[in-house]
Design a protein around this motif. Sequence first.
Motif, PDB file in Angstrom:
ATOM      1  N   GLN A 198       0.793  -1.233   0.000  1.00 10.07           N
ATOM      2  CA  GLN A 198       0.000   0.000   0.000  1.00 10.07           C
ATOM      3  C   GLN A 198       0.825   1.283   0.000  1.00 10.07           C
ATOM      4  OE1 GLN A 198      -3.278  -0.064  -0.409  1.00 10.07           O
ATOM      5  NE2 GLN A 198      -3.187  -2.302  -0.430  1.00 10.07           N
ATOM      6  N   GLY A 199       2.148   1.205   0.115  1.00 12.32           N
ATOM      7  CA  GLY A 199       2.962   2.398   0.320  1.00 12.32           C
ATOM      8  C   GLY A 199       2.723   3.519  -0.673  1.00 12.32           C
ATOM      9  N   ALA A 200       2.907   3.238  -1.957  1.00 11.97           N
ATOM     10  CA  ALA A 200       2.745   4.283  -2.975  1.00 11.97           C
ATOM     11  C   ALA A 200       1.294   4.744  -3.063  1.00 11.97           C
ATOM     12  CB  ALA A 200       3.216   3.767  -4.332  1.00 11.97           C
ATOM     13  N   ASN A 201       0.368   3.831  -2.857  1.00 12.09           N
ATOM     14  CA  ASN A 201      -1.052   4.181  -2.946  1.00 12.09           C
ATOM     15  C   ASN A 201      -1.462   5.111  -1.814  1.00 12.09           C
ATOM     16  OD1 ASN A 201      -1.915   2.132  -5.174  1.00 12.09           O
ATOM     17  ND2 ASN A 201      -0.716   0.948  -3.733  1.00 12.09           N
ATOM     18  N   MET A 202      -0.991   4.813  -0.603  1.00 16.19           N
ATOM     19  CA  MET A 202      -1.290   5.695   0.529  1.00 16.19           C
ATOM     20  C   MET A 202      -0.648   7.067   0.312  1.00 16.19           C
ATOM     21  SD  MET A 202      -3.064   3.814   2.750  1.00 16.19           S
ATOM     22  CE  MET A 202      -2.803   4.045   4.500  1.00 16.19           C
ATOM     23  N   ALA A 203       0.548   7.079  -0.271  1.00 15.92           N
ATOM     24  CA  ALA A 203       1.227   8.350  -0.544  1.00 15.92           C
ATOM     25  C   ALA A 203       0.426   9.204  -1.518  1.00 15.92           C
ATOM     26  CB  ALA A 203       2.625   8.080  -1.099  1.00 15.92           C
ATOM     27  N   LEU A 204      -0.110   8.579  -2.552  1.00 20.79           N
ATOM     28  CA  LEU A 204      -0.912   9.316  -3.526  1.00 20.79           C
ATOM     29  C   LEU A 204      -2.191   9.864  -2.894  1.00 20.79           C
ATOM     30  CD1 LEU A 204      -0.449   6.868  -6.535  1.00 20.79           C
ATOM     31  CD2 LEU A 204       0.419   9.206  -6.417  1.00 20.79           C
ATOM     32  N   LEU A 205      -2.821   9.077  -2.033  1.00 14.19           N
ATOM     33  CA  LEU A 205      -4.009   9.555  -1.339  1.00 14.19           C
ATOM     34  C   LEU A 205      -3.675  10.723  -0.409  1.00 14.19           C
ATOM     35  CD1 LEU A 205      -5.729   6.156  -0.452  1.00 14.19           C
ATOM     36  CD2 LEU A 205      -6.569   7.856  -2.086  1.00 14.19           C
ATOM     37  N   ASP A 206      -2.527  10.629   0.258  1.00 13.20           N
ATOM     38  CA  ASP A 206      -2.101  11.734   1.125  1.00 13.20           C
ATOM     39  C   ASP A 206      -1.906  13.021   0.327  1.00 13.20           C
ATOM     40  OD1 ASP A 206      -2.075   9.957   3.225  1.00 13.20           O
ATOM     41  OD2 ASP A 206       0.109   9.861   3.384  1.00 13.20           O
ATOM     42  N   ALA A 207      -1.255  12.895  -0.825  1.00 12.46           N
ATOM     43  CA  ALA A 207      -1.002  14.073  -1.665  1.00 12.46           C
ATOM     44  C   ALA A 207      -2.314  14.708  -2.110  1.00 12.46           C
ATOM     45  CB  ALA A 207      -0.156  13.674  -2.874  1.00 12.46           C
ATOM     46  N   TRP A 208      -3.260  13.865  -2.529  1.00 14.31           N
ATOM     47  CA  TRP A 208      -4.563  14.378  -2.954  1.00 14.31           C
ATOM     48  C   TRP A 208      -5.268  15.045  -1.771  1.00 14.31           C
ATOM     49  CZ3 TRP A 208      -7.028  14.755  -7.627  1.00 14.31           C
ATOM     50  CH2 TRP A 208      -8.385  15.103  -7.586  1.00 14.31           C
ATOM     51  N   GLY A 209      -5.224  14.386  -0.608  1.00 15.39           N
ATOM     52  CA  GLY A 209      -5.886  14.938   0.566  1.00 15.39           C
ATOM     53  C   GLY A 209      -5.297  16.270   0.991  1.00 15.39           C
TER      54      GLY A 209
END
Length: 421
Positions: free
Chosen positions: A303-314
């Motif tokens: 999930q690392g990169a996916n969580m990072a992308l969600l954080d950036a969007w958030g």
Amino acid sequence: MRQTYDIAIIGCGPAGLAAAILLHGDGHQVTLFERFDQPQPLGSGLMLQPSGMAVLDRMGLSNEIAARGARIDALFGLDEHGRTALDAPYSKLGSGEAFGIGIHRASLFAVLYARAIAAGISIRTGSEIHNSVLEGRRRHIIARNGTRAGPFDLVVDASGWASRIEFGEQRGLLPFGALWAAIPVEPSDRHAKNLLEQRYRRASQMIGILPIGSRGPGLPDEVALFWSLKRDAYSQWRSSPLAVWKSQVRTLWPEADFLLDRISCHDDLTFARYAHRSSHRPYRERLVRIGDAWHSASPQLGQGANMALLDAWGLAAGLREGRTLTEGLRLSASWRRDHVALYQAVTAAFTPLFQSSDDLWPWIRDRIVAPLSRFGPVTRIQAQLMSGLFGFPLPILGLEVPDYSAIAASMAARASSLDQS
């Protein structure tokens, strides 16, 4: 009128690049700071889940990603006795045609980096940032060599789990890491083209093969091969003949032999270390963490990169909605906090089942968890976990699972062009 800020982002990984692109698109003045003289990705292969693809799709990058990645329809693993220890198909997700995408980190980096350059975002290389100080109502950042930059209205720490900018709760390195190699493959090679496959000897040894597509037109398809290894065993592995390790791999998974023939020395593999790190409140005055700098964990759930992308969007959405900078940071953290905490807890619980020196954990995996996962409701939950959608992280961010029929068409077009060539 929307308020804009002068923002420094530390780190050119997926979190930093995605945040830079999104914040720049909202009119903020963005400067990226990268410790390498030339921005570059670290690591081998990763999985882009529907959660991360929801962000990339809204950024207009899903087709570029699809053209470089490999379609993954399931995760499948056998123990040393040939018994199924993991069987997690995306078809049980209930989200149309959703699937995972195996991709080289260099490919994801290339797509995001090209977009950042095209947008004209300022990138300062050779800047290893070690600290951030608040002076008045703005922040400066301080590099390892003592040079300062700023002041900035906001500093975004996207420098990964080894971030030097300390605050909040954190934990140390995990006992297990992994050896990684990206290996070119031929169409005739006998490996599953659409599965992340793994083999386990109890939980102390694990080998996996993940198709990761191609890094670009005219370049061969690759797979990521990974081998679980304890941190304190790495030096011994380096000093032992490579043939000793290859013999262990062949014993556990004889069919992986064709990949071993393409590894000629220890330096063909890279050892990755992992850490569990978290902070309930990822921001303080004019400073915020995203990605692994906020929450790092074992890569077991991918999930690392996916969580990072969600954080950036958030983060971008929070600054867009907040009437003040502080309110924007509070909103972005509140939208992501529950999902982050959920996956931190689940990852911590699941990791010993696949990476542990204890015999009890693999017994629980094979005798309890694996049989339970074959029942309908549990199968659905398992699929949601691996897809990054458990806990419903997308609606609160105004996102939705992208149209996977279009993504599948892009991937099919690439496969067709390769066949014709």
